[in-house]
Design a protein around this motif. Structure first.
Motif, PDB file in Angstrom:
ATOM      1  N   SER B 719       0.834  -1.197   0.000  1.00 20.75           N
ATOM      2  CA  SER B 719       0.000   0.000   0.000  1.00 20.75           C
ATOM      3  C   SER B 719       0.870   1.248   0.000  1.00 20.75           C
ATOM      4  N   TYR B 720       1.955   1.162   0.707  1.00 24.65           N
ATOM      5  CA  TYR B 720       2.861   2.316   0.748  1.00 24.65           C
ATOM      6  C   TYR B 720       3.397   2.617  -0.642  1.00 24.65           C
ATOM      7  N   LEU B 721       3.761   1.565  -1.367  1.00 25.28           N
ATOM      8  CA  LEU B 721       4.319   1.783  -2.700  1.00 25.28           C
ATOM      9  C   LEU B 721       3.279   2.416  -3.612  1.00 25.28           C
ATOM     10  N   LYS B 722       2.004   1.990  -3.431  1.00 29.68           N
ATOM     11  CA  LYS B 722       0.949   2.569  -4.254  1.00 29.68           C
ATOM     12  C   LYS B 722       0.689   4.001  -3.859  1.00 29.68           C
ATOM     13  N   ASP B 723       0.679   4.234  -2.554  1.00 32.03           N
ATOM     14  CA  ASP B 723       0.356   5.568  -2.063  1.00 32.03           C
ATOM     15  C   ASP B 723       1.141   5.806  -0.771  1.00 32.03           C
ATOM     16  N   PRO B 724       2.167   6.611  -0.849  1.00 35.65           N
ATOM     17  CA  PRO B 724       2.998   6.818   0.346  1.00 35.65           C
ATOM     18  C   PRO B 724       2.209   7.399   1.520  1.00 35.65           C
TER      19      PRO B 724
END
Lengths: 425, 1005
Positions: B719-724
């Motif tokens: 999820s972080y990679l998709k949206d920090p």
């Protein structure tokens, strides 16, 4: 014409006289200039009559050749390094202590010093001793008078007030009698008075309601004033002047001798503590300053206390093993909950010691000059402008503040200097 | 996207036990003595009013009398001859080392008061372990011996030397053996002294033994690669880490160095590069490392070996006979998953095991070799020499003693009477030795059995050196004159062996000048300033494992079968007390265990479900009987994540002769250990019976409740990679704010802090550093039970279930649970948030806590009257109330009220009095000192000039402090990060401390 020749003659005469005196004084000056130079340059390591860091100098003119001396005094380490036999021998005899080179002395200077040593060395010893017991006595206390005078004065005022009250009372009583009983009573009164003894007089007074009222009012006022002052100043020890283990005089050291405060209180520059100097700092001077001239050739008893504490032997110049620290009594006591840093005030703000410690250079015995209350701190922080010139640390802060306070002076409090956490943590 | 995950601090909160709910509803969480006063008896008695008046009158009188007191006389005693380097009021720093790590010792007026990591250090980076931070207190320990002892009575060093030398000559004449028993020695000079001693007495031999042994790894490496030694693990090179019971972030080998390496692949900088390591942990009890793992699978001790075999077979594809994890389906599946991931990360994978078994470690070597770890994540050419104890050598020594062959024995930093599992064997043997010398600094369990005690210096009083990794040599230099009449052990050995160099300082100096300094091109003086020399590491070669493992597999399978019983006991070290050597350190005893948050005790950790099965509840006392018959009675603690059918017990407790603070704290678990195939094993099968009775443990976790508010935020790596911004809810949209106060810009400095939840491992080093820096009292077990612990900084530990949309999908099979076996953990350091709109400030009736112009929340102790309104109104529950004068109360005889241990106090920080509130001051003494230094040097304040005590101690670099008004400062950048959120920001208190979202690298479908 005659007048002109006379004039010339007088000029020539006076010139001759001036020259004559000049030469005379010049010769005398040799020794006096030498004395001054000796005080300044030599005295910390040399005495005439005894060995100190360096050897005793009496008779040095006979012992060594003048040329050798000139060379030696100018640059002793170089001579030792060059392997001069006398120099090396001297070096070894004196605990291998190098003599400081004196390149600033001219040949003339050195000759004057030698002249001084010569004349001084020829003087009989006794002269030194005769001076000075008187001087020491004169120094002793002339202080502490004000307080007792004040107290005596106060008592006198109170006594006079009491006397006046008594007298007034008397007058009132008489007037009362006169007004109430009419003039006849006067005689009666006088009779009673002549009969009355001291005791009945007192009884009479005690029964007098007005007197009692006055007394009570006065004592209430007096006691509440004393009480209020006492309570208000609880924990404030302004004027506190304890007796110290060594009668050290700031008047003498800081006042008369002009020693810089930070020579001894070196911490004030760089640390939170100004710090009481350790005894080795005292010994920088007092290994030769012994005030013997004031004590019949004996070492001053106060200086002796330093020696005792360090177990120092003036003959061998060695510290012994049996050392005992000096227990000074702290005068300026801030409570533990308040953090105070000397260096912030001395080094950064550039505040004089006297601002808080008072005319320290006139104090024979130090006392607490300032109240050291928080109000006193705060007031100063509110008034004192921050010493931000040439200090890059403040640049950003000042720039930010000038936007807010155009033209106002930047005080310590403006930069947060009166916030609780700046001193209490 | 805000997480809807539910977090809970402890089982009592999850299950809403009546006690928990009750104490939460109270206005003051800590128990108040009001009930006693207002009880029926108190109210119905006749005297209260009179007593009140009496007290009032007495108080008034006392105050009046106190006010009449003349100026109190304070003596001020300067140095006679001041050492040139000391300026009263200014600290001196000395470079030294502790456990091989280069440190700086801060001293004030000649007394050490704080340990700081050497910022230039090579090993362990700049952070320090909790025990390193606390070690400064050991220096002033009052339980230490004040001088040497001979036959239980005090003596002089001269008499002692004469006695020992006489006895040594007798022993040598008799032809009996001499033995020096020591914990691992990593000091080149100490080794040289002992070598010289052995040269003088050829019958002597050095036996190294560690209470927690690594013999298994050392021997396995010798067998597999011919390299006996602990390799240097490189967690920073590993993308996938699989650990079987190795608590490498807490207690295993060099935990602080490992923490630095591990976090370097998981912190903000690494996430920015879209990189994060993956960590899978198989273990029995919940360890500090387990709490940080991305996936954690509970396995029994008996299954651990089999699981490693299963992994071997899954990776290599070689089926092994008799290896099956059929009883633990979850672990079986997890192993297959782990194998896949490891193979994908070949060359950047690392498998470690905490086992001390040679066979198990051999399999691990085989796996690592197959994965190409050698030369990449494992460095065999630069061994770590922190631990070199040899279990079988020590066992041999005990049989030598029992055979009567040993004439003299010396114990150096070793205490087998407590640490060795068979006390009887050891004591029986020791009784047959004529000369028994202990170098212990106190009369500990072993020293009490010796006829000579030659107390050693503390390391802060000693000369010495250490070399724990190849190429790195650190110096130990004294920072204070010996506090007591002690003598360094090496000095004693030099004296007794009539060495040609009689002074140990000279010996160390000679050794360095001859062997180490010439190669490094440094002089002795330079060394004393820098503290270490480092000649760089050797190139690390690749090693291949090519031996038959058939026999080894059989051993592992057999051993697993031997341990596999209904109840299995696992022994472990906790991050605070470790092996128990420093059990008398009050700071460490009161440091909550990172996982259980228990202070001042060890306990039997049991899974809640299993406890239900055997019918025990929390804090019940149970009797645990090991396979060797050793029995111990301990309270039960419910530990979520504990493997079913297992009990975990911490070693290091139950000391009897360590001193005032540590005696009788907990129970000794070492005797459960056993020797199997020449190595010490820390697990056993056992039986458990309820004894009746209960014992409440002093836990700190649920003391401060947030009423179930959402304060932890986490996300997954995907999820972080998709949206920090995922998880932080930090999308630039601010909360609607309503200000009661006029806006007031902060113009000068604005001190703030950033804490990265993804870097913090929860080790607790910051807590100890804070305690030492800020003179925080140690209150003791009874007071912790009353919720009166004083720690300004605490680390909250939150559990959550692995469920919900944010959680695992593939692994959901593994964890199809809502049970307490599969929980994930977040650690959150919590301290005063220095809110801009601080709720505490508005409720103080006396303005004792106010805001400063540089963004701090000040606390003026002398103004506080102790209403505790502020603590009540604080949403973060970070304020602490002083219930007692801990510095002057004999009931709290921990460290503050003693004239020796008082010397550790920081003179720049007030020691608080009774009735006063206190809290984190953001190390204001350090801020002020840093500012003053800049002012004195007439320069601007640089970022990093001022470091908080907690920040300095953090090996993970999770805490950053600085000036928010400086856009270039590290903290400004950290707080500008997408992951940043503020705890309870919806309250609009505008905290000064920002947290960064925890990221978990979980695998999704």
């Amino acid at each position: 014409m005659r007048s002109i020749s006379l004039f010339f003659r007088s000029v020539v005469q006076s010139l001759v006289i001036i020259c004559f005196f000049g030469i005379n004084t010049l010769m005398a000056q040799d020794a006096t200039e030498g004395a001054a130079l000796f005080q300044k340059n030599c005295k910390s390591c040399h005495a005439l009559d005894r060995k100190m860091t360096g050897p005793a100098l009496k008779g040095v003119n006979e012992r060594r050749e003048e040329a050798w001396l000139l060379k030696w005094i100018k640059n002793a380490p170089a001579m030792i390094a060059s392997g001069d036999p006398t120099a090396v021998q001297l070096y070894n005899e004196n605990n291998k202590m190098l003599m400081t080179p004196m390149p600033m002395l001219t040949e003339g200077n050195i000759l004057s010093i030698l002249a001084y040593i010569k004349t001084e060395g020829e003087k009989p010893l006794a002269a030194a001793a005769t001076s000075s017991a008187a001087g020491a006595a004169a120094v002793t206390s002339s202080d502490g008078g004000i307080n007792t005078y004040m107290i005596i004065g106060l008592i006198a005022v109170i006594l006079i007030a009491l006397f006046i009250i008594l007298a007034l009372n008397r007058v009132i009583a008489t007037l009362e009698k006169l007004l109430i009983d009419g003039p006849d009573a006067e005689l009666e009164l006088l009779e009673v008075q002549t009969e009355s003894s001291g005791l009945s007089n007192f009884n009479h007074l005690v029964k007098n309601k007005k007197f009692i009222f006055f007394t009570i009012i006065l004592s209430v006022i007096f006691l509440s004033a004393v009480g209020l002052k006492g309570m208000w100043n609880t924990g404030v020890h302004q004027g506190y002047q304890p007796v110290q283990p060594i009668k050290f005089s700031h008047q003498l050291h800081a006042g008369l001798n002009q020693i810089n405060c930070q020579y001894c209180h070196s911490g004030a520059f760089k640390s939170k503590n100004a710090s009481i100097p350790s005894l080795n700092v005292c010994m920088n001077c007092h290994n030769y300053v012994q005030a013997t001239e004031k004590y019949n050739g004996e070492i001053s008893p106060e200086i002796q206390k330093i020696y005792t504490a360090l177990d120092y032997d003036p003959k061998t110049s060695q510290y012994g093993a049996n050392q005992r620290p000096v227990e000074w009594i702290r005068i300026h006591n801030l409570p533990d909950l308040a953090y105070f840093n000397h260096s912030q005030h001395v080094s950064v703000a550039g505040i004089e010691c006297q601002k808080c410690h008072g005319p320290i250079e006139t104090m024979a015995e130090v006392y607490q000059y300032s109240p050291l209350t928080m109000k006193w701190c705060i007031n100063c922080h509110k008034e004192t402008e921050v010493n931000h010139k040439d200090n890059a640390y403040y640049d950003d802060l000042i720039a930010a503040h000038e936007k807010l306070k155009k033209g106002d002076k930047i005080t310590a409090s403006l930069l947060g200097g009166i916030e609780c956490g700046k001193c209490h943590y | 996207m805000e997480s809807n995950k539910k977090y809970w601090k402890g089982i009592e909160e999850l299950q809403k036990t009546p006690d928990f709910v009750g104490s939460n509803k109270n206005e003051f969480a800590e128990s108040l003595p009001i009930e006693e006063v207002l009880s029926d008896a108190g109210l119905s008695s006749v005297t209260p009013r009179r007593d009140f008046l009496k007290a009032l009158g007495f108080g008034l009188g006392a105050v009046t009398l106190a006010a009449c007191q003349p100026t109190p006389v304070h003596k001020s005693i300067p140095y006679l001859v001041k050492p040139e380097e000391i300026v009263p009021g200014i600290p001196n720093y000395y470079a030294s080392s502790h456990n091989g790590q280069s440190i700086l010792v801060k001293t004030r007026e000649g007394r050490p008061i704080k340990i700081e990591g050497n910022p230039n250090g090579i090993f362990g980076n700049h952070g320090t372990a909790p025990n390193t931070q606390a070690s400064v207190l050991d220096l002033y320990d009052v339980s230490k011996l004040k001088g040497p002892k001979l036959n239980q009575s005090n003596t002089s060093w001269k008499a002692l030397d004469a006695f020992v030398q006489g006895e040594l000559n007798k022993v040598q004449a008799s032809g009996k053996k001499l033995r020096i028993v020591s914990s691992s020695i990593s000091s080149p000079s100490t080794k040289a002294v002992i070598a010289d001693f052995i040269a003088q007495f050829p019958a002597a031999k050095l036996v190294q033994v560690d209470p927690v042994s690594y013999t298994g790894i050392i021997k396995a490496n010798e067998n597999s690669f011919g390299k006996a030694g602990l390799p240097r693990y490189r967690f920073d090179n590993a993308d996938v880490i699989v650990s079987f019971g190795a608590d490498f972030l807490g207690t295993w080998i060099a935990s602080q160095e490992f923490t630095r390496q591990y976090v370097s692949n998981r912190n903000g900088a690494s996430l920015k590069n879209k990189k994060m390591s993956r960590h899978i942990q198989f273990e029995t009890g919940m360890s500090l490392t387990g709490t940080n793992a991305d996936s954690r699978i509970p396995v029994k001790p008996s299954e651990e070996g089999v699981a490693i075999l299963a992994l071997y077979s899954a990776i290599t594809g070689i089926a092994l006979a008799g290896v099956s994890l059929s009883e633990n389906v979850i672990a079986d599946k997890a192993i297959k998953l782990a194998a896949k991931e490891l193979l994908n990360a070949k060359g950047r994978a690392l498998v470690v095991s905490g086992s001390n078994d040679v066979s198990v470690q051999t399999i691990v070597n085989a796996i690592n070799s197959f994965l190409g770890s050698y030369g990449s994540t494992i460095d065999l050419d630069n061994p770590v020499t922190l631990y070199s104890g040899n279990d079988s050598e020590f066992a041999e020594f005990i049989s030598e003693m029992n055979r009567g062959e040993v004439g003299a024995v010396f114990f150096l930093n070793s205490n087998p009477a407590y640490e060795y599992f068979s006390n009887k064997l050891f004591v029986d043997g020791l009784n047959k030795v004529s000369l028994k010398v202990s170098f212990a600094d106190r009369e500990d369990e072993t020293a009490a059995l010796c006829n000579v005690i030659a107390p050693n210096h503390n390391y802060l009083e000693s000369w010495g050196d250490e070399s724990v990794i190849s190429g790195l040599y650190t110096i130990v230099q004294p920072t204070i004159n010996p506090v007591h009449d002690t003598r360094q052990a090496e000095q004693s050995l030099l004296t007794w062996s009539a060495n040609s160099v009689q002074d140990y300082y000279q010996y160390v100096k000679n050794n360095w000048e001859r062997n180490i300094l010439p190669g490094a091109g440094k002089t002795w003086k330079q060394l004393l300033q820098t503290g270490f020399v480092y000649s760089g590491e050797m190139p690390s070669a690749s090693y291949a494992f090519n031996q038959s493992i058939t026999a080894v597999v059989q051993t592992v399978v057999n051993q697993s079968k031997a341990v596999a019983k209904d109840v299995e006991v696992q022994l472990y070290q906790n991050a605070a007390i470790l092996d128990g050597k420093h059990a008398n350190n009050a700071f460490l005893q009161e440091l909550p265990d990172p996982v259980s948050k228990v202070t001042w005790d060890n306990f039997a950790a049991i899974a809640p479900k299993y406890a239900e099965k055997i019918g025990v509840t929390e804090f019940d006392l149970v009797e645990i009987k090991g396979a060797n018959g050793y029995t111990v009675t301990l309270p039960v603690l419910f530990q979520p994540g504990q493997a079913q059918g297992t009990i975990s017990i911490a070693v290091g407790y139950g000391r009897t002769k360590v001193g005032k603070a540590g005696d009788g704290v907990g129970k000794n678990a070492y005797p459960f250990a056993s020797m199997v195939n020449g190595t010490l094993q820390f697990n056993t099968s056992a039986t458990i019976t309820k004894t009746g009775g209960s014992y409440e443990l002093a836990q700190t976790q649920t003391h401060h409740s947030y009423e179930g508010r959402n304060i932890i935020r986490e996300t997954t790596f995907n999820s972080y990679l998709k949206d920090p911004h995922s998880g932080s809810g930090n999308h630039g949209t601010e909360h609607k704010t309503y200000d009661l106060w006029n806006e007031r810009p902060i113009t000068g400095h604005n001190w703030v802090m950033a804490i990265d939840l993804n870097a913090c491992t929860g080790c607790g080093s910051c807590i100890v550093a804070c305690n030492v820096e800020n003179n925080i009292p140690v209150v003791g077990r009874e007071e912790v039970l009353k919720r009166r612990e004083m720690h300004w900084l605490r680390i909250d530990r939150y559990y959550s279930f692995n469920e919900g949309s944010e959680s695992y999908t593939e692994e959901k099979e593994i964890s199809e649970l809502e049970d307490l076996d599969n929980v994930s953990v977040v650690h959150q350091p919590m301290l005063c948030q220095h809110c801009e709109h601080a709720p505490c400030e508005t409720v103080c009736p006396v303005l004792a806590t106010v805001h400063s112009s540089d963004g701090l929340n000040h606390m003026a102790y002398n103004r506080c009257v102790g209403t505790r309104y502020c603590a009540n109104n604080c949403p973060y529950k970070v304020r602490r109330f002083n219930w007692f004068n801990y510095w002057n109360d004999s009931r709290f005889d921990n460290y503050m009220n003693n004239e020796f241990t008082q010397l550790v106090l920081n003179p720049d920080v007030t020691v608080r009095s009774r009735g006063v509130m206190e809290k984190c001051s953001m190390c204001i003494q350090r801020i002020q000192a840093g500012k003053l230094e800049a002012k004195m040097e007439k320069r601007t304040l640089k970022d990093g000039d001022i470091k908080m005590a907690c920040q300095q101690a953090c090996s993970a670099g999770a805490i950053i402090f600085g000036d928010m008004n400086d856009p270039e400062s590290e903290v400004s950048k950290a707080l500008g990060n997408e992951r940043t959120y503020y705890v309870l920001e919806e309250l609009n208190v505008q905290p000064g401390i920002g947290y960064q979202v925890k990221v978990r690298n979980t695998v999704e479908a």
